[in-house]
Write an enzyme that holds these catalytic residues in place. Structure first.
Site, PDB file in Angstrom:
ATOM      1  N   HIS A 192       0.666  -1.403   0.117  1.00 22.02           N
ATOM      2  CA  HIS A 192      -0.029   0.177  -0.078  1.00 22.02           C
ATOM      3  C   HIS A 192       0.765   1.337   0.142  1.00 22.02           C
ATOM      4  O   HIS A 192       0.381   2.470  -0.305  1.00 22.02           O
ATOM      5  CB  HIS A 192      -0.998   0.087   1.210  1.00 22.02           C
ATOM      6  CG  HIS A 192      -1.757  -1.224   1.249  1.00 22.02           C
ATOM      7  ND1 HIS A 192      -2.628  -1.341   0.528  1.00 22.02           N
ATOM      8  CD2 HIS A 192      -1.787  -2.092   2.260  1.00 22.02           C
ATOM      9  CE1 HIS A 192      -3.131  -2.641   0.745  1.00 22.02           C
ATOM     10  NE2 HIS A 192      -2.700  -2.939   2.068  1.00 22.02           N
ATOM     11  N   HIS A 197       5.466   6.512   6.309  1.00 28.43           N
ATOM     12  CA  HIS A 197       5.113   6.210   5.163  1.00 28.43           C
ATOM     13  C   HIS A 197       4.608   7.483   4.351  1.00 28.43           C
ATOM     14  O   HIS A 197       4.578   8.550   4.723  1.00 28.43           O
ATOM     15  CB  HIS A 197       4.155   5.113   5.173  1.00 28.43           C
ATOM     16  CG  HIS A 197       2.751   5.562   5.841  1.00 28.43           C
ATOM     17  ND1 HIS A 197       2.733   5.229   7.173  1.00 28.43           N
ATOM     18  CD2 HIS A 197       1.610   6.186   5.273  1.00 28.43           C
ATOM     19  CE1 HIS A 197       1.429   5.857   7.273  1.00 28.43           C
ATOM     20  NE2 HIS A 197       0.900   6.607   6.168  1.00 28.43           N
ATOM     21  N   HIS A 250       2.114   8.823   0.837  1.00 23.74           N
ATOM     22  CA  HIS A 250       0.803   8.703  -0.293  1.00 23.74           C
ATOM     23  C   HIS A 250       1.326   9.677  -1.242  1.00 23.74           C
ATOM     24  O   HIS A 250       1.779  10.667  -1.188  1.00 23.74           O
ATOM     25  CB  HIS A 250      -0.322   9.217   0.484  1.00 23.74           C
ATOM     26  CG  HIS A 250      -0.651   8.314   1.695  1.00 23.74           C
ATOM     27  ND1 HIS A 250      -1.436   7.310   1.754  1.00 23.74           N
ATOM     28  CD2 HIS A 250      -0.072   8.719   2.988  1.00 23.74           C
ATOM     29  CE1 HIS A 250      -1.525   7.005   3.069  1.00 23.74           C
ATOM     30  NE2 HIS A 250      -0.815   7.725   3.659  1.00 23.74           N
ATOM     31  N   GLU A 289      -3.217  13.375   0.797  1.00 24.85           N
ATOM     32  CA  GLU A 289      -4.440  12.995   1.338  1.00 24.85           C
ATOM     33  C   GLU A 289      -5.043  14.346   1.754  1.00 24.85           C
ATOM     34  O   GLU A 289      -6.328  14.625   1.582  1.00 24.85           O
ATOM     35  CB  GLU A 289      -4.125  11.923   2.587  1.00 24.85           C
ATOM     36  CG  GLU A 289      -3.470  10.767   1.911  1.00 24.85           C
ATOM     37  CD  GLU A 289      -4.033   9.560   2.527  1.00 24.85           C
ATOM     38  OE1 GLU A 289      -3.589   9.319   4.078  1.00 24.85           O
ATOM     39  OE2 GLU A 289      -4.662   8.643   2.130  1.00 24.85           O
ATOM     40  N   HIS A 320       3.580  10.813   6.219  1.00 22.37           N
ATOM     41  CA  HIS A 320       2.948  10.620   7.402  1.00 22.37           C
ATOM     42  C   HIS A 320       3.946   9.945   8.798  1.00 22.37           C
ATOM     43  O   HIS A 320       4.585   8.862   8.159  1.00 22.37           O
ATOM     44  CB  HIS A 320       1.601   9.339   7.432  1.00 22.37           C
ATOM     45  CG  HIS A 320       0.597  10.336   6.668  1.00 22.37           C
ATOM     46  ND1 HIS A 320      -0.406   9.455   6.197  1.00 22.37           N
ATOM     47  CD2 HIS A 320       0.457  11.641   6.635  1.00 22.37           C
ATOM     48  CE1 HIS A 320      -1.278  10.260   5.894  1.00 22.37           C
ATOM     49  NE2 HIS A 320      -0.913  11.727   5.744  1.00 22.37           N
ATOM     50  N   THR A 368      -6.004   6.691   7.666  1.00 22.80           N
ATOM     51  CA  THR A 368      -6.573   6.947   6.299  1.00 22.80           C
ATOM     52  C   THR A 368      -6.435   5.670   5.661  1.00 22.80           C
ATOM     53  O   THR A 368      -6.856   5.610   4.438  1.00 22.80           O
ATOM     54  CB  THR A 368      -5.729   7.812   5.746  1.00 22.80           C
ATOM     55  OG1 THR A 368      -4.168   7.610   5.314  1.00 22.80           O
ATOM     56  CG2 THR A 368      -5.576   9.371   6.380  1.00 22.80           C
TER      57      THR A 368
HETATM   58 ZN   LIG Z   1      -0.797   7.473   5.633  1.00 17.26          ZN
END
Ligand SMILES: [Zn+2]
Ligand SMILES: *[C@@H]1O[C@H](CO)[C@@H](O)[C@H](O)[C@H]1NC(C)=O
Ligand SMILES: *[C@@H]1O[C@H](CO)[C@@H](O)[C@H](O)[C@H]1NC(C)=O
Length: 501
Positions: free
Chosen positions: A87, A112, A114, A125, A138, A219
């Site tokens: 992910h 991590h 996004h 996000e 994050h 999230t």
């Molecule tokens: Zn995140």
């Protein structure tokens, strides 16, 4: 009943909970976002993240101090694990790293990202007035004062604190290259490489004193609303080449899979505000003119105490309309008759009852004060889910889990968040409190609010699921009825109060 059991790998990999949960989830296709609730009911629940950080949600909070980080400067001898969990790209962090400027110590667990795609460099996000940045980082921390590890913290209402950093495309960023240069080693799910430690602070914006703060969630599934969010105001830049390396290097397939699924556009869309506001630590700059200052926590506590244990007949005297949010005056005018009837009903009651509450009433009230968060109290989401699921199974209504879970946790989250100045008080929460007060006055007030709420729903477009709410600001607003103070104002929550008290 599904129940989370954690394997050691889950400690550092929040997004791998689905492995233990037994259900796959993705960002697109048949297991995409709209289907997350099928296995992870909290994803359809209250206080979700991310959100669009809109100007009208902002409230200046003078008590928000700069974020203080400890032991972020790692030596090259300390090995960090860079991994692909299917992910996201994730970096493990040593437990000596922590945030020291919050109410509790929050210990670092992992970083991590996004991101968007090569054709669309828009994958943050959180968005700011609908602007989506190229990517978002994050830094996940857990409350180590209260929980021994992140597994036990992740489903608790005060379990996590995440630092969010918006990323734009611009100048080359040497700090990001400290791990991006190893990205080709983790192309497939489950792959890991060791990377030398570096100063993690250099991944963050220069200014740690300017940020947005709100109560939200993971999230990704299981979407527990357990996160105290800090999103820094200033983005950091990475080069176009660095962005492309992030956006095109990874796959969400295993090395042995025949089909190769590229890993990109791994962001969740903005969620409903749910009566929340966004506190800001700054008040200068574009679009901030006229930002309200939050009402003091003391004022808020008084409001709740009045509802929990105060004289509800007082509320009747002042009029129901005062509990309604801005734009409700018209509605109130239409309800005048009801209000009058209600008042005379209360006057007709033997007063004795409310003056000398029975011991049972007193016990009931005390219990509710504790339950509703005036006492230090933590919600555990796994156990709430189990309780609600068992109740529903008895009535063969398991399919209503998402909505019932939401109904079960919203009032408590709203109340906690309200007392913490991070939400407006929703009418559904007021009604929830009144239902814990076994008196005729409470019953009547609840009934009238229910009526008003239904009316409100048909005459305006409030928050879809929780009805209108009471707004607090640092200066007079249309919501405050223009009455002379000498009138003896019994309801402090309706007055704009500054921080002196
Ligand atoms: Zn995140
Ligand atoms: C987290 O702590 C609890 C309690 O000490 C323990 O039972 C559990 O195994 C720990 N989990 C992990 C993944 O270390
Ligand atoms: C109320 O609480 C007290 C102390 O907790 C207890 O002794 C008493 O029996 C309770 N009264 C009722 C009616 O439950």
């Amino acid at each position: 009943m599904r129940c989370l059991s954690f394997t050691p790998i889950a400690v550092l990999q929040l997004t791998l909970f689905s492995v233990t949960h037994g259900a796959k989830w993705t960002y697109s296709g048949p297991q995409g976002e709209p289907h997350w609730t099928e296995h992870y009911p909290y994803c359809g629940g209250a206080f979700q993240s991310p959100i669009d950080i809109k100007s009208e949600l902002l409230r200046f909070d003078p008590t928000l101090h700069p974020i203080e980080l400890q032991n972020y400067n790692l030596s090259p001898n300390e090995q960090l694990t860079l991994g692909n969990n299917g992910h996201s790209l994730q970096i493990s962090l040593p437990s000596k790293m922590h945030i020291s400027s919050l109410l509790h110590r929050y210990t670092a667990a992992q970083i991590h990202f996004h991101w968007g795609s090569s054709s669309r460099p828009a994958g943050s996000e959180h968005t700011v007035n609908s602007k989506q940045y190229a990517a978002e980082m994050h830094v996940v921390h857990y409350n180590s004062d209260k929980y021994p590890n992140i597994s036990l913290a992740v489903d608790k209402s005060d379990g996590l604190a995440v630092l969010g950093v918006l990323i734009e495309v611009g100048e080359f960023n040497p700090a990001f290259d400290q791990f991006l240069k190893f990205i080709s080693g983790v192309k497939y799910i489950g792959q890991k490489v060791q990377v030398p430690g570096f100063n993690i602070r250099t991944l963050l914006p220069v200014r740690l004193d300017e940020y947005y703060r709100y109560d939200g969630s993971l999230t990704t599934p299981p979407c527990y609303p357990s996160v105290l969010w800090t999103v820094f105001r200033n983005p950091v830049a990475i080069s176009q080449k660095q962005f492309l390396s992030l956006a095109t290097s990874l796959s969400s397939s295993y090395a042995q899979d025949s089909a190769l699924m590229p890993l990109h556009s791994n962001y969740r869309k903005p969620q409903l505000p749910d009566s929340r506001v966004v506190l800001v630590s700054f008040k200068e700059g574009k679009g901030l003119h006229g930002t309200l200052t939050v009402t003091s926590p003391l004022t808020r506590k008084r409001v709740i105490q009045q509802l929990l244990v105060g004289d509800l007949a007082d509320l009747a005297d002042e009029g129901l309309y005062q509990l309604l949010p801005s734009g409700s005056q018209k509605l109130h005018a239409g309800k005048r008759k009801d209000h009058k009837n209600w008042q005379s009903e209360i006057v007709a009651k033997p007063k004795q009852q409310s003056l000398n509450p029975s011991p049972w009433k007193k016990n009931q009230t005390n219990r509710d004060v504790g339950k509703l968060g005036l006492a230090e109290d933590t919600l555990c989401y796994v156990s709430v889910e189990q309780r609600v699921f068992h109740q529903l199974r008895q009535s063969h209504a398991e399919n209503q889990l998402v909505q019932n879970l939401r109904n079960a946790v919203f009032p408590e989250l709203n109340l906690k968040s309200y007392l913490d100045c991070k939400s407006d008080l929703a009418l559904s929460t007021i009604r929830h409190i009144l239902r814990g007060r076994p008196s005729d006055e409470a019953f009547e007030l609840d009934r009238s609010l229910t009526k008003a709420l239904m009316n409100q729903k048909t005459t305006s477009t409030p928050n879809k699921q929780n009805g209108p709410m009471i707004k607090h600001g640092g200066r007079p607003s249309a919501a405050v009825p223009k009455k002379p103070l000498s009138h003896g104002y019994p309801h402090p929550w309706l007055l704009p109060m500054e921080w002196e008290d």
